[in-house]
Design an enzyme around this catalytic site. Structure first.
Site, PDB file in Angstrom:
ATOM      1  N   ASP A 206      15.738 -55.026 -26.921  1.00  0.00           N
ATOM      2  CA  ASP A 206      17.188 -55.147 -26.813  1.00  0.00           C
ATOM      3  C   ASP A 206      17.686 -53.928 -27.564  1.00  0.00           C
ATOM      4  OD1 ASP A 206      19.889 -55.574 -27.610  1.00  0.00           O
ATOM      5  OD2 ASP A 206      19.666 -57.650 -26.982  1.00  0.00           O
ATOM      6  N   HIS A 207      18.155 -52.910 -26.837  1.00  0.00           N
ATOM      7  CA  HIS A 207      18.348 -51.628 -27.517  1.00  0.00           C
ATOM      8  C   HIS A 207      19.449 -51.684 -28.589  1.00  0.00           C
ATOM      9  CE1 HIS A 207      21.638 -50.828 -24.625  1.00  0.00           C
ATOM     10  NE2 HIS A 207      22.047 -49.909 -25.452  1.00  0.00           N
ATOM     11  N   LYS A 211      20.033 -49.849 -32.812  1.00  0.00           N
ATOM     12  CA  LYS A 211      21.151 -49.015 -33.268  1.00  0.00           C
ATOM     13  C   LYS A 211      21.205 -49.074 -34.788  1.00  0.00           C
ATOM     14  CE  LYS A 211      23.970 -49.540 -29.128  1.00  0.00           C
ATOM     15  NZ  LYS A 211      24.240 -48.225 -28.560  1.00  0.00           N
ATOM     16  N   HIS A 269      22.750 -58.395 -26.017  1.00  0.00           N
ATOM     17  CA  HIS A 269      23.242 -57.585 -27.133  1.00  0.00           C
ATOM     18  C   HIS A 269      24.200 -58.346 -28.059  1.00  0.00           C
ATOM     19  CE1 HIS A 269      21.413 -54.592 -24.737  1.00  0.00           C
ATOM     20  NE2 HIS A 269      22.437 -54.296 -23.965  1.00  0.00           N
TER      21      HIS A 269
HETATM   22  C1  BG6 Z   1      22.924 -51.988 -21.230  1.00  0.00           C
HETATM   23  C2  BG6 Z   1      23.724 -52.625 -20.143  1.00  0.00           C
HETATM   24  O1  BG6 Z   1      21.973 -52.884 -21.744  1.00  0.00           O
HETATM   25  O2  BG6 Z   1      23.804 -51.565 -22.270  1.00  0.00           O
HETATM   26  C3  BG6 Z   1      24.763 -51.666 -19.605  1.00  0.00           C
HETATM   27  O3  BG6 Z   1      22.861 -53.032 -19.100  1.00  0.00           O
HETATM   28  C4  BG6 Z   1      25.618 -51.132 -20.737  1.00  0.00           C
HETATM   29  O4  BG6 Z   1      25.570 -52.287 -18.627  1.00  0.00           O
HETATM   30  C5  BG6 Z   1      24.753 -50.602 -21.871  1.00  0.00           C
HETATM   31  O5  BG6 Z   1      26.420 -50.096 -20.220  1.00  0.00           O
HETATM   32  C6  BG6 Z   1      25.600 -50.255 -23.077  1.00  0.00           C
HETATM   33  O6  BG6 Z   1      24.803 -49.623 -24.039  1.00  0.00           O
HETATM   34  P1  BG6 Z   1      25.428 -48.642 -25.103  1.00  0.00           P
HETATM   35  O7  BG6 Z   1      24.296 -48.298 -25.992  1.00  0.00           O
HETATM   36  O8  BG6 Z   1      25.960 -47.467 -24.346  1.00  0.00           O
HETATM   37  O9  BG6 Z   1      26.524 -49.405 -25.791  1.00  0.00           O
END
Ligand code: BG6
Length: 514
Positions: A206-207, A211, A269
């Site tokens: 879950d990126h 962060k 997220h």
């Molecule tokens: C992704 C979603 O996981 O996260 C996208 O699938 C979204 O729809 C993105 O745009 C947002 O990531 P960040 O890091 O740009 O806030």
């Protein structure tokens, strides 16, 4: 004497450095399934390049792209180079590239063809003999979830997965979101993975957890004495979490038009961020201790009943409007989107963490595409001071203290406090005590890839947490499916449907727009 010499040559480590020393001395080969795809191009290869620049890749380390495209190593290097040129945090330099390029390789093959895995295995074995990767393998599934079963089964049949405590080197697998489309499919994917891998080998990304500011939430809460005593229903009135995007659906129509904002952002997220805010102090910084305390939060979320869905959720879809001063099309006019799509591009909801710490404190969550700006923020609203002294006049009530934690951009935090306006008359005004990190943070994927290499699962989603998060959102999805209502239109460039503001107004509150 010897001691004295040592103390001169190597300064003693700072006590804080020693908490989680990351040793990059972990020989291994990283195989990217979908190595020539979009995620690799935009995120993974640039992140790996940055790790190489920072000397944060193991010495004995190679990257192998694996997918159907007919590329050789040189063509793959060109592909990687163009991704790095466009998307890397740090500029591509000749020196950096000459360090990185020799590590890149490509094997062409189909995810569903067993014999292609034998070929892959041969190439990996040969590469291993060359660089000394000790049989250690990381398989990164940058692929649609439908292929997870095939890829895992074929890796297993080709004898490429070692037991978690095996002597033939470690095997780790990285799984991208979405893990499932709903609770049932998430359980199915997790069960497929569990047939071949032990949970200790699975790294679900879950990126948001990678962060810097999200990781820092635990440090903020538990490395400072001042927050924890006031971090509860006794002092906190409510919490808002906003993840706003200025972009529209972009190039991901095929995926997004079946997902929508609740699945895409809230299930993953936003609930993870909520867990970081609401969890109990974990018993240690060990991966499972941290993940256990976060899991408790998701499991404590009050389940939505049918009436709650109507009262406590708002879903919207953007229509034509102005974004950054330019006219942009509505969601249904975007390329490859069904013209009568009912998918929500905005969601706002109110939920409760039903435990002693948070009893009665609403958590308002919202996210959307084509909002006025890209900004993610957590706002902790504290209770009002007693209605005496400076807060005695009903007509001039003091604004509450708010701790605003900015996840992105402009990472940092601000504490809104009430202060006296200088002068002879007693006038009060809110002011911000503002802190900006102002350092070049690594990208989330750099942190997460580096954690996979060193084998730290703290920032990855455990099976039970993924399924618990689906269990929370599933009643909302079901109710939306059942009801004939459609998402409420909102103009691109606005903060979503007015119903979102009304939901808070009914509680006597208002969104704080970042
Ligand atoms: C992704 C979603 O996981 O996260 C996208 O699938 C979204 O729809 C993105 O745009 C947002 O990531 P960040 O890091 O740009 O806030």
């Amino acid at each position: 004497m010897a001691d004295k010499q040592n103390s001169h040559s190597t300064p003693p480590p700072h006590p804080l450095d020693a908490m989680h020393p990351k040793s990059f001395d972990v020989p291994c080969i990283l195989v990217i399934f979908g190595g020539a795809g979009d995620l690799s191009h935009r995120k993974l290869l640039p992140a790996l390049y940055n790790l190489a620049l920072e000397n944060e890749l193991p010495k004995e380390f190679a990257i192998v792209g694996f997918s159907i495209e007919k590329l050789d190593d040189d063509a793959y290097r060109d592909f990687a180079r163009s991704g790095i040129e466009k998307f890397s945090r740090q500029k591509l330099t000749d020196e950096g590239w000459s360090k990185f390029a020799p590590r890149l390789h490509f094997v062409s093959g189909s995810f569903t063809e067993a014999r292609d895995y034998l070929n892959l295995r041969e190439r990996l074995d040969a590469l291993d003999r060359e660089i000394g990767a000790k049989g250690n393998r990381i398989f990164y599934f940058a692929i649609p979830p439908a292929f997870i079963d095939d890829c895992s089964g074929n890796l297993s049949a080709a004898g490429m997965i070692s037991a978690p405590d095996g002597n033939g080197g470690f095997t780790r697998v990285v799984v991208e979101k979405p893990v499932g489309h709903d609770l049932a499919s998430a359980i199915e994917i997790n069960s497929e993975l569990a047939k071949h891998f032990d949970e200790s080998q699975i790294f679900r990304i879950d990126h948001y957890l990678g962060k810097e500011t999200v990781e820092n939430l635990m440090v903020l809460r538990f490395a400072n004495a001042i927050f924890e005593p006031i971090w509860s229903a006794r002092f906190i009135d409510h919490v808002q979490i906003t993840v706003a995007e200025q972009e529209g659906v972009g190039t991901r129509a095929a995926y997004y038009d079946h997902a929508g904002a609740l699945r895409d952002m809230v299930q993953s997220h936003i609930l993870q961020v909520l867990c970081m805010i609401a969890s109990e102090p974990p018993r240690s910084t060990h991966a499972d201790a941290v993940r256990d305390s976060k899991l408790d939060v998701i499991r404590s979320l009050r389940t939505f009943e049918a009436g709650d869905v109507e009262r406590w959720t708002v879903r919207g879809q953007y229509v034509e409007g102005l974004s950054g001063g330019e006219k942009v099309p509505g969601y249904c006019e975007e390329p490859h989107i069904e013209p009568d799509s009912k998918i929500e591009t905005f969601v706002a909801l109110k939920c409760y963490v039903e435990n002693w710490r948070w009893a009665g404190v609403p958590f308002y969550l919202r996210t959307g595409k084509r909002l006025p700006k890209r900004a993610s923020e957590i706002d902790i609203f504290f209770k009002a001071v007693p209605r005496i002294l400076y807060n005695a006049r009903p007509a001039a009530q003091l604004a509450p203290n708010v701790l605003a934690i900015r996840i992105q951009p402009d990472e940092g935090l601000a504490l809104k406090i009430i202060s006296k306006v200088p002068g002879q008359t007693l006038r009060l005004t809110p002011v911000d005590v503002d802190f900006h990190y102002k350092t070049a943070s690594p990208e989330a994927y750099e942190t997460l890839l580096s954690d996979v290499i060193v084998g730290d699962q703290t920032l990855f989603m455990r099976r039970d947490a993924v399924e618990a998060a689906w269990r929370f959102v599933q009643p909302i999805l079901d109710e939306w499916d059942r009801s004939a209502e459609e998402p409420i239109p909102y103009s691109a460039g606005s903060w979503g449907p007015t119903e979102s503001a009304l939901m808070l107004a009914r509680d006597g509150r208002a969104w704080r727009n970042p």
